[in-house]
Scaffold this motif. Structure first.
Motif, PDB file in Angstrom:
ATOM      1  N   TYR A  78       8.332  37.731  93.108  1.00  0.00           N
ATOM      2  CA  TYR A  78       7.179  38.096  93.922  1.00  0.00           C
ATOM      3  C   TYR A  78       6.124  37.014  93.725  1.00  0.00           C
ATOM      4  O   TYR A  78       5.535  36.902  92.658  1.00  0.00           O
ATOM      5  CB  TYR A  78       6.632  39.466  93.523  1.00  0.00           C
ATOM      6  N   HIS A  79       5.928  36.235  94.758  1.00  0.00           N
ATOM      7  CA  HIS A  79       4.972  35.127  94.677  1.00  0.00           C
ATOM      8  C   HIS A  79       3.649  35.576  95.295  1.00  0.00           C
ATOM      9  O   HIS A  79       3.574  35.821  96.505  1.00  0.00           O
ATOM     10  CB  HIS A  79       5.526  33.905  95.403  1.00  0.00           C
ATOM     11  N   ALA A 100      -5.669  38.782  88.782  1.00  0.00           N
ATOM     12  CA  ALA A 100      -4.199  38.673  88.851  1.00  0.00           C
ATOM     13  C   ALA A 100      -3.670  37.834  87.696  1.00  0.00           C
ATOM     14  O   ALA A 100      -2.677  38.199  87.055  1.00  0.00           O
ATOM     15  CB  ALA A 100      -3.775  38.060  90.191  1.00  0.00           C
ATOM     16  N   CYS A 101      -4.343  36.716  87.427  1.00  0.00           N
ATOM     17  CA  CYS A 101      -3.906  35.842  86.325  1.00  0.00           C
ATOM     18  C   CYS A 101      -3.971  36.581  85.001  1.00  0.00           C
ATOM     19  O   CYS A 101      -3.032  36.509  84.190  1.00  0.00           O
ATOM     20  CB  CYS A 101      -4.769  34.581  86.277  1.00  0.00           C
ATOM     21  N   LYS A 102      -5.060  37.294  84.792  1.00  0.00           N
ATOM     22  CA  LYS A 102      -5.231  38.026  83.528  1.00  0.00           C
ATOM     23  C   LYS A 102      -4.196  39.148  83.407  1.00  0.00           C
ATOM     24  O   LYS A 102      -3.563  39.305  82.365  1.00  0.00           O
ATOM     25  CB  LYS A 102      -6.651  38.601  83.460  1.00  0.00           C
ATOM     26  N   ASN A 108      -2.839  29.480  87.239  1.00  0.00           N
ATOM     27  CA  ASN A 108      -2.508  29.082  88.603  1.00  0.00           C
ATOM     28  C   ASN A 108      -1.137  28.407  88.645  1.00  0.00           C
ATOM     29  O   ASN A 108      -0.856  27.525  87.842  1.00  0.00           O
ATOM     30  CB  ASN A 108      -3.585  28.129  89.145  1.00  0.00           C
ATOM     31  N   LYS A 109      -0.315  28.853  89.560  1.00  0.00           N
ATOM     32  CA  LYS A 109       1.066  28.382  89.742  1.00  0.00           C
ATOM     33  C   LYS A 109       1.957  28.735  88.553  1.00  0.00           C
ATOM     34  O   LYS A 109       3.030  28.155  88.391  1.00  0.00           O
ATOM     35  CB  LYS A 109       1.111  26.888  90.036  1.00  0.00           C
ATOM     36  N   GLY A 110       1.479  29.686  87.752  1.00  0.00           N
ATOM     37  CA  GLY A 110       2.282  30.130  86.619  1.00  0.00           C
ATOM     38  C   GLY A 110       3.244  31.234  87.007  1.00  0.00           C
ATOM     39  O   GLY A 110       3.094  31.882  88.042  1.00  0.00           O
ATOM     40  N   ARG A 116       9.536  37.518  87.355  1.00  0.00           N
ATOM     41  CA  ARG A 116       9.298  38.451  88.464  1.00  0.00           C
ATOM     42  C   ARG A 116       8.069  38.073  89.291  1.00  0.00           C
ATOM     43  O   ARG A 116       8.039  38.330  90.487  1.00  0.00           O
ATOM     44  CB  ARG A 116       9.162  39.872  87.936  1.00  0.00           C
ATOM     45  N   PHE A 117       7.041  37.527  88.635  1.00  0.00           N
ATOM     46  CA  PHE A 117       5.800  37.244  89.354  1.00  0.00           C
ATOM     47  C   PHE A 117       5.368  35.800  89.135  1.00  0.00           C
ATOM     48  O   PHE A 117       5.522  35.258  88.040  1.00  0.00           O
ATOM     49  CB  PHE A 117       4.664  38.156  88.862  1.00  0.00           C
ATOM     50  N   SER A 118       4.808  35.238  90.179  1.00  0.00           N
ATOM     51  CA  SER A 118       4.100  33.970  90.065  1.00  0.00           C
ATOM     52  C   SER A 118       2.811  34.118  90.864  1.00  0.00           C
ATOM     53  O   SER A 118       2.724  34.932  91.787  1.00  0.00           O
ATOM     54  CB  SER A 118       4.948  32.799  90.569  1.00  0.00           C
ATOM     55  N   VAL A 119       1.805  33.370  90.453  1.00  0.00           N
ATOM     56  CA  VAL A 119       0.484  33.474  91.075  1.00  0.00           C
ATOM     57  C   VAL A 119       0.037  32.078  91.493  1.00  0.00           C
ATOM     58  O   VAL A 119       0.212  31.114  90.748  1.00  0.00           O
ATOM     59  CB  VAL A 119      -0.549  34.067  90.092  1.00  0.00           C
ATOM     60  N   GLU A 120      -0.540  32.013  92.683  1.00  0.00           N
ATOM     61  CA  GLU A 120      -1.043  30.738  93.166  1.00  0.00           C
ATOM     62  C   GLU A 120      -2.351  30.952  93.918  1.00  0.00           C
ATOM     63  O   GLU A 120      -2.447  31.832  94.774  1.00  0.00           O
ATOM     64  CB  GLU A 120      -0.012  30.082  94.090  1.00  0.00           C
TER      65      GLU A 120
END
Length: 160
Positions: A78-79, A100-102, A108-110, A116-120
């Motif tokens: 889930y990006h 979201a990052c916390k 970012n881009k982690g 399952r998850f990445s955040v950008e």
């Protein structure tokens, strides 16, 4: 390299839609579809699509460098793309991104350790009227709040 029969059929139809000598126009959609299937635009994907469209590796690398929706690194299942551009920023986009990052323990881009998850953080999703906006894969989510984001992430965690 071969792709799934469904993707091979999609590529063949896509290439047919362009006049001879203009098949290069299929480059971006082919890269996106290949990325969806393979998980990233790998060197093998670049070589294969370049061969099919008669496009040099350098030209494809230029496209990859320009379009942020194309990635060489596999993303999470889930990006999450969270807009922090002006409309979203003014309505809480930056706070949403930080939340979201916390919550997921990534930058970012982690990507989470389980994949399952990445955040950008993204510049604009073209949804300024419904800010703050975000995307999970290709699905848009509007008027987001940290509480709605928590619910969304929790519901995604329950899926396979």
């Amino acid at each position: 390299m071969t792709f799934s029969p469904e993707l091979e059929a999609k590529f063949a139809k896509m290439i047919e839609n362009y006049p001879p000598g203009r098949q290069k126009g299929a480059l971006i959609p082919m890269l996106l579809y290949a990325q969806d299937e393979v998980g990233a635009v790998t060197g093998e994907v670049i070589d294969e699509i370049g061969r099919r469209l008669n496009v040099s590796r350098v030209e494809i690398e230029e496209v990859l460098g320009y379009y942020t929706m194309l990635t060489r690194e596999p993303r999470g299942k889930y990006h999450l793309q969270i807009c922090t551009n002006i409309s979203c920023m003014l309505t809480g986009g930056e706070e949403l991104f930080e939340h979201a990052c916390k919550k997921l323990g990534v930058g970012n881009k982690g990507k989470t350790p389980d994949g399952r998850f990445s955040v950008e953080e993204v510049e604009c999703l073209g949804a300024c009227s419904w800010a703050p906006a975000m995307q999970v894969n290709y699905d848009f989510h509007y008027h987001m709040t940290p509480e709605k984001l928590d619910q969304l992430i929790d519901s995604l965690r329950k899926l396979q």
